[in-house]
Design a protein around this motif. Structure first.
Motif: not given
Ligand SMILES: Cc1cc2nc3c(=O)[nH]c(=O)nc-3n(C[C@H](O)[C@H](O)[C@H](O)COP(=O)(O)O)c2cc1C
Length: 200
Positions: A21-25, A91-97, A141-150, A172-176
């Protein structure tokens, strides 16, 4: 000369290195700079721990500001700073783990400190109205195995709700997401960042 973009960058991963998430921000900010944007960036790293709200904080927050004692002012000082950072940003840029299917505890502490009646939201005719309007949020948004918006992602919908609650509805979501098991996840997230930074 064009006004600089006023960015509030909020990072919430407990990892200070090798955090996706930090790499993306980082990539968003670097991309905007490469595109020649003038930026005014405030960084709020939630890894530098925030206090929990407690009895004294709740009492101070419930007291109208005209009646604040020196003690109330002291108790609310950090919270006021955090709210001021949002107010100052366009603009807020928020890194979410994603941790245990939700946001990190540090991000929840920040939320508790910035959702303030009469400051970031108000009750108008019995309904809450967000006061932090006219801003955009980009969430990485970064997650290991959980699908985004599941059904088991208890972070993304909550964050959209809480930002809307304080008046930020352009999200706006950027999803990893599920990047431990999906080789394309990080590649797609980087591509999404590049598309976004070219549009901003
Ligand atoms: C304490 C902890 C809990 C986690 N819980 C989840 C989870 O519930 N679902 C998931 O998909 N990944 C989970 N992960 C993996 C992270 O979401 C993943 O490593 C992600 O990249 C974290 O963001 P970061 O790279 O910016 O630190 C967890 C990681 C940690 C350290």
């Amino acid at each position: 000369m064009a006004q600089p973009m006023k960015i509030l960058r909020v990072d919430s991963s407990a990892k200070t290195e090798n955090s996706e998430s930090r790499r993306l921000t980082d990539r968003i900010i670097d991309g905007l700079k490469k595109n020649g944007k003038s930026l005014d960036v405030t960084v709020r790293d939630l890894n530098e721990s925030l206090p929990q709200v407690n009895t004294a904080w709740i009492e101070a927050n419930n007291t109208p500001s005209d009646d604040h004692t020196d003690e109330h002012k002291k108790t609310l000082a950090l919270s006021n700073t955090l709210v001021g950072e949002i107010e100052a940003a366009d603009t807020l840029i928020i890194g979410v783990a994603l941790y245990n299917f939700s946001i990190t505890a540090s991000l929840k502490l920040w939320i508790d400190l910035v959702c303030r009646a009469r400051k970031t939201f108000a009750y108008v005719d019995g309904s809450p109205k967000g006061l932090m309007t006219g801003k955009k949020a980009i969430i990485c948004f970064a997650s290991g195995g959980t699908p985004f918006e599941s059904d088991i992602d208890f972070a993304s919908g909550y964050l959209r709700h809480i930002l809307g609650f304080i008046g930020i509805t352009d999200v706006t979501y950027i999803t990893a997401d599920k990047h431990f098991m999906d080789d394309r996840s990080l590649i797609n997230a980087n591509a999404a960042v590049d598309t976004l930074t070219n549009q901003l």
